[in-house]
Design a protein around this motif. Structure first.
Motif, PDB file in Angstrom:
ATOM      1  N   ARG A 207       0.664  -1.037   0.120  1.00  0.00           N
ATOM      2  CA  ARG A 207      -0.032  -0.180   0.041  1.00  0.00           C
ATOM      3  C   ARG A 207       0.894   1.127  -0.038  1.00  0.00           C
ATOM      4  O   ARG A 207       0.478   2.345   0.601  1.00  0.00           O
ATOM      5  CB  ARG A 207      -0.919  -0.115   1.180  1.00  0.00           C
ATOM      6  CG  ARG A 207      -2.215  -1.070   0.736  1.00  0.00           C
ATOM      7  CD  ARG A 207      -3.099  -1.177   1.626  1.00  0.00           C
ATOM      8  NE  ARG A 207      -3.792  -0.077   2.313  1.00  0.00           N
ATOM      9  CZ  ARG A 207      -4.894   0.768   1.845  1.00  0.00           C
ATOM     10  NH1 ARG A 207      -5.448   0.345   0.530  1.00  0.00           N
ATOM     11  NH2 ARG A 207      -5.413   1.680   2.283  1.00  0.00           N
ATOM     12  N   TRP A 208       1.809   1.289  -0.891  1.00  0.00           N
ATOM     13  CA  TRP A 208       2.722   2.404  -0.983  1.00  0.00           C
ATOM     14  C   TRP A 208       1.882   3.480  -1.617  1.00  0.00           C
ATOM     15  O   TRP A 208       1.060   3.552  -2.282  1.00  0.00           O
ATOM     16  CB  TRP A 208       3.690   1.983  -1.897  1.00  0.00           C
ATOM     17  CG  TRP A 208       4.732   3.046  -2.173  1.00  0.00           C
ATOM     18  CD1 TRP A 208       5.279   3.971  -1.577  1.00  0.00           C
ATOM     19  CD2 TRP A 208       5.722   3.052  -3.698  1.00  0.00           C
ATOM     20  NE1 TRP A 208       6.193   4.675  -2.016  1.00  0.00           N
ATOM     21  CE2 TRP A 208       6.658   4.111  -3.412  1.00  0.00           C
ATOM     22  CE3 TRP A 208       5.677   2.265  -4.739  1.00  0.00           C
ATOM     23  CZ2 TRP A 208       7.501   4.455  -4.512  1.00  0.00           C
ATOM     24  CZ3 TRP A 208       6.452   2.490  -5.869  1.00  0.00           C
ATOM     25  CH2 TRP A 208       7.358   3.707  -5.497  1.00  0.00           C
ATOM     26  N   THR A 223       5.373  12.232   0.089  1.00  0.00           N
ATOM     27  CA  THR A 223       6.695  11.894   0.227  1.00  0.00           C
ATOM     28  C   THR A 223       7.410  13.017   1.155  1.00  0.00           C
ATOM     29  O   THR A 223       8.229  12.593   2.054  1.00  0.00           O
ATOM     30  CB  THR A 223       7.252  11.661  -1.256  1.00  0.00           C
ATOM     31  OG1 THR A 223       6.550  10.603  -1.909  1.00  0.00           O
ATOM     32  CG2 THR A 223       8.655  11.271  -0.847  1.00  0.00           C
ATOM     33  N   ARG A 225       6.419  14.739   3.278  1.00  0.00           N
ATOM     34  CA  ARG A 225       5.876  14.773   4.770  1.00  0.00           C
ATOM     35  C   ARG A 225       6.486  13.500   5.351  1.00  0.00           C
ATOM     36  O   ARG A 225       5.959  12.939   6.504  1.00  0.00           O
ATOM     37  CB  ARG A 225       4.513  15.000   4.877  1.00  0.00           C
ATOM     38  CG  ARG A 225       4.001  16.496   4.553  1.00  0.00           C
ATOM     39  CD  ARG A 225       2.610  16.412   4.438  1.00  0.00           C
ATOM     40  NE  ARG A 225       1.800  16.260   5.679  1.00  0.00           N
ATOM     41  CZ  ARG A 225       0.628  16.573   6.007  1.00  0.00           C
ATOM     42  NH1 ARG A 225      -0.186  17.400   5.173  1.00  0.00           N
ATOM     43  NH2 ARG A 225       0.107  16.304   7.283  1.00  0.00           N
ATOM     44  N   ILE A 227       5.576  10.243   4.418  1.00  0.00           N
ATOM     45  CA  ILE A 227       4.557   9.199   4.451  1.00  0.00           C
ATOM     46  C   ILE A 227       4.840   8.226   3.328  1.00  0.00           C
ATOM     47  O   ILE A 227       4.965   8.711   2.441  1.00  0.00           O
ATOM     48  CB  ILE A 227       3.253  10.061   4.247  1.00  0.00           C
ATOM     49  CG1 ILE A 227       2.751  10.853   5.654  1.00  0.00           C
ATOM     50  CG2 ILE A 227       1.996   8.882   4.208  1.00  0.00           C
ATOM     51  CD1 ILE A 227       1.874  11.817   5.241  1.00  0.00           C
ATOM     52  N   THR A 229       3.193   4.820   3.303  1.00  0.00           N
ATOM     53  CA  THR A 229       1.855   3.893   3.033  1.00  0.00           C
ATOM     54  C   THR A 229       0.607   4.947   3.062  1.00  0.00           C
ATOM     55  O   THR A 229       0.454   5.840   3.698  1.00  0.00           O
ATOM     56  CB  THR A 229       1.920   2.559   3.815  1.00  0.00           C
ATOM     57  OG1 THR A 229       1.129   3.123   5.203  1.00  0.00           O
ATOM     58  CG2 THR A 229       3.056   1.962   3.978  1.00  0.00           C
ATOM     59  N   ASP A 231      -2.002   3.879   4.363  1.00  0.00           N
ATOM     60  CA  ASP A 231      -2.488   3.817   5.698  1.00  0.00           C
ATOM     61  C   ASP A 231      -2.081   4.785   6.511  1.00  0.00           C
ATOM     62  O   ASP A 231      -2.610   5.278   7.707  1.00  0.00           O
ATOM     63  CB  ASP A 231      -2.428   2.562   6.342  1.00  0.00           C
ATOM     64  CG  ASP A 231      -2.984   1.210   5.456  1.00  0.00           C
ATOM     65  OD1 ASP A 231      -4.238   1.676   5.234  1.00  0.00           O
ATOM     66  OD2 ASP A 231      -2.026   0.578   4.902  1.00  0.00           O
ATOM     67  N   ASP A 232      -0.971   5.429   6.474  1.00  0.00           N
ATOM     68  CA  ASP A 232      -0.315   6.680   7.235  1.00  0.00           C
ATOM     69  C   ASP A 232      -0.547   7.863   6.681  1.00  0.00           C
ATOM     70  O   ASP A 232      -0.304   8.951   7.457  1.00  0.00           O
ATOM     71  CB  ASP A 232       1.281   6.555   6.879  1.00  0.00           C
ATOM     72  CG  ASP A 232       1.990   5.213   7.465  1.00  0.00           C
ATOM     73  OD1 ASP A 232       1.278   4.246   8.312  1.00  0.00           O
ATOM     74  OD2 ASP A 232       3.064   4.682   7.116  1.00  0.00           O
ATOM     75  N   ILE A 233      -1.544   7.990   5.682  1.00  0.00           N
ATOM     76  CA  ILE A 233      -1.944   9.485   5.397  1.00  0.00           C
ATOM     77  C   ILE A 233      -2.712  10.188   6.660  1.00  0.00           C
ATOM     78  O   ILE A 233      -3.904   9.289   6.956  1.00  0.00           O
ATOM     79  CB  ILE A 233      -2.779   9.470   3.973  1.00  0.00           C
ATOM     80  CG1 ILE A 233      -1.825   8.830   2.912  1.00  0.00           C
ATOM     81  CG2 ILE A 233      -3.306  10.555   3.748  1.00  0.00           C
ATOM     82  CD1 ILE A 233      -2.851   8.432   1.523  1.00  0.00           C
ATOM     83  N   PRO A 234      -2.428  11.084   6.857  1.00  0.00           N
ATOM     84  CA  PRO A 234      -3.114  11.658   8.134  1.00  0.00           C
ATOM     85  C   PRO A 234      -4.601  12.240   7.607  1.00  0.00           C
ATOM     86  O   PRO A 234      -4.713  12.580   6.452  1.00  0.00           O
ATOM     87  CB  PRO A 234      -2.482  13.135   8.542  1.00  0.00           C
ATOM     88  CG  PRO A 234      -1.413  13.242   7.370  1.00  0.00           C
ATOM     89  CD  PRO A 234      -1.142  12.125   6.486  1.00  0.00           C
ATOM     90  N   SER A 235      -5.421  11.970   8.706  1.00  0.00           N
ATOM     91  CA  SER A 235      -6.984  12.422   8.307  1.00  0.00           C
ATOM     92  C   SER A 235      -7.152  13.833   7.881  1.00  0.00           C
ATOM     93  O   SER A 235      -8.332  14.127   7.122  1.00  0.00           O
ATOM     94  CB  SER A 235      -7.589  11.981   9.553  1.00  0.00           C
ATOM     95  OG  SER A 235      -7.376  12.719  10.668  1.00  0.00           O
ATOM     96  N   LYS A 247      -7.942   4.716   0.744  1.00  0.00           N
ATOM     97  CA  LYS A 247      -7.485   4.681   2.124  1.00  0.00           C
ATOM     98  C   LYS A 247      -8.268   3.895   3.041  1.00  0.00           C
ATOM     99  O   LYS A 247      -7.881   3.258   4.062  1.00  0.00           O
ATOM    100  CB  LYS A 247      -7.393   6.290   2.411  1.00  0.00           C
ATOM    101  CG  LYS A 247      -6.681   6.431   3.909  1.00  0.00           C
ATOM    102  CD  LYS A 247      -6.617   7.892   4.507  1.00  0.00           C
ATOM    103  CE  LYS A 247      -6.586   8.160   5.742  1.00  0.00           C
ATOM    104  NZ  LYS A 247      -5.731   7.015   6.486  1.00  0.00           N
TER     105      LYS A 247
END
Ligand code: SF4
Length: 470
Positions: A207-208, A223, A225, A227, A229, A231-235, A247
């Protein structure tokens, strides 16, 4: 330079582009009658330089094809070098595209730099590309009309002062003991896909963030920031609807899916076309890169869900369009919607309506019956197995794994185009021609059967979905 064995294999798409480029280059050379080809290969650089020098000295040679030049270790082969009356030369780079692109100017600038530095007098530095407006009138293409030549000497001259610095930077990288540490990303596919992509990305997570659909700027912003994957993208990070669904990574069924699926009327046709897009027109009245439909498949589902299948495949070197239209209209009849997957069929039908006016009315009526399953899925359904892609090659294995394209000899449209061209224009062994025809029929039929089954499974899901408003 150091690990060519790590490059991936040339895929069917790249091979098809390369083959077309070679054909176009050969045709373009007809614009320079009497031109001489430097026959030494790319591995025979010394011989190529010698052959070029001999041709340069011979005043009876009007043009040199694939001439070799070298300056301070930079070696180039020039598509066409044309001898002009005023003892100058015209440098011409042949491109299979229909317009000049920025990347072509990089190529042209480097070639011009090497030739000028090697002592040649150039009066023009040109790109030669296919003229899409050219209308083939039959017999042999008029190459003077088929190609357009544009002189970019002024632009190239503005870029020349930067070349020595760029070459020095490239040489510096080549003398390093280790490759530069540069992270792969969307730019690795611009302007062409880098053959080392698989090697450079083999350790990336499934999930890159690269797999997030949409603009490539999003990838670079994330990138930056740190991040990695999805799943790591902030809300609080702004995402499009489709990105957000990817996501969330759960199945989503819009409450409107059921009503959209029920808008169709029977008998429901499921239609798919395969086309050729020859850079050099094959048939009278066609233009370069015009899509020429050569095959259709139609799975017809009746109101009582009985299914039958019709297909057409052009197998001769004749213009396929009229036979394509006549057989297609017979199969589609005048009733029921026609399920397609993308707007491509509509585009081809409209082009046919213009090209063959006697069928225009019927073809426009067919266009009025089209029903696009792709747009329905994009707007009203998502499955984690799509991984952000709504291509039928992603959607089908996610929803119906048993009906994938694995096991078929032809697995995508590019392979189908190449196989059809080979079957009709190149293959002399009738057994192989039959094998290709069977593979083409199977592939196109799989596309339309996939639509039948996808619609069925979506209908089932929509009927059993729990309405979130209850
Ligand atoms: S980082 Fe990208 S461009 Fe560089 S070698 Fe890897 S795939 Fe190719």
């Amino acid at each position: 330079m150091y690990h060519p064995e790590l490059a991936g294999k040339v895929d069917a798409q790249r091979q098809a582009i390369m083959n077309m480029g070679k054909d176009i280059e050969a045709e373009a050379r007809r614009c320079f009658p009497g031109g001489h080809l430097v026959t030494a290969t790319y591995r025979q650089s010394t011989l190529a330089l010698e052959q070029t020098a001999t041709l340069l000295m011979d005043p009876t040679v009007p043009a040199i094809f694939e001439g070799a030049f070298q300056f301070q270790g930079t070696f180039v082969r020039v598509d066409v070098l044309e001898r002009m009356d005023d003892h100058t030369w015209r440098l011409i780079e042949i491109k299979a595209s229909s317009r000049a692109k920025a990347v072509h100017l990089d190529d042209l600038t480097l070639q011009t730099y090497v030739l000028l530095s090697a002592g040649l007098t150039l009066s023009a530095s040109c790109l030669m590309h296919v003229n899409r407006q050219y209308l083939f009138k039959g017999d042999v293409p008029d190459v003077q009309q088929l190609f357009a030549i544009q002189d970019f000497m002024e632009t190239v001259q503005e870029r020349l002062p930067a070349v020595p610095g760029q070459l020095a930077a490239m040489r510096a990288v080549l003398t390093e003991a280790a490759p530069p540490v540069i992270a792969p990303g969307p730019r690795c596919h611009t302007p062409h896909s880098c053959p080392f992509w698989e090697y450079c990305t083999e350790t990336k997570p499934a999930r890159w963030i690269y797999h997030l659909p949409g603009k490539k700027e999003t990838f670079y912003k994330l990138t930056k920031r740190g991040i990695v994957t999805i799943d790591d993208i902030p809300s609080d990070f702004s995402l499009t609807d489709i990105q957000r669904r990817m996501k969330e990574n759960v199945e989503w069924i819009s409450p409107q899916l059921l009503s959209r699926l029920r808008t169709i009327s029977y008998p429901l046709h499921h239609l798919d076309f395969e086309t050729l897009m020859p850079g050099i027109p094959l048939y009278e009245g066609t233009r370069p890169y015009q899509p020429l439909p050569v095959q259709w498949s139609n799975h017809i589902e009746c109101q009582d869900h009985r299914l039958h299948h019709d297909a057409f495949l052009s197998r001769t070197q004749q213009d396929p369009r009229e036979e394509f239209v006549v057989t297609l209209l017979a199969s589609l009849g005048t009733e029921g919607n026609i399920c397609v997957y993308s707007e491509y069929e509509q585009y081809v039908l409209l082009a046919l309506a213009e090209a063959i006016p006697q069928y225009k009315r019927e073809l426009l009526q067919v266009v009025g019956r089209l029903w696009d399953l792709l747009s329905v899925i994009q707007s009203f359904y998502y499955h984690p197995g799509f991984s952000g892609s709504f291509s039928i090659k992603s959607v089908l294995p996610a929803l119906i794994p048993s009906l994938s394209y694995h096991g078929l000899d032809i697995q995508d449209g590019v392979q189908a185009t190449a196989a059809h061209y080979r079957m009709v224009f190149l293959e002399t062994d009738w057994v192989e021609r039959e094998r290709l025809a069977t593979a083409l029929l199977e592939y196109c039929a799989r596309d339309t059967l996939a639509m039948v089954e996808l619609r069925k499974i979506l209908l089932d899901k929509a009927e059993h979905a729990i309405d979130p408003s209850l």
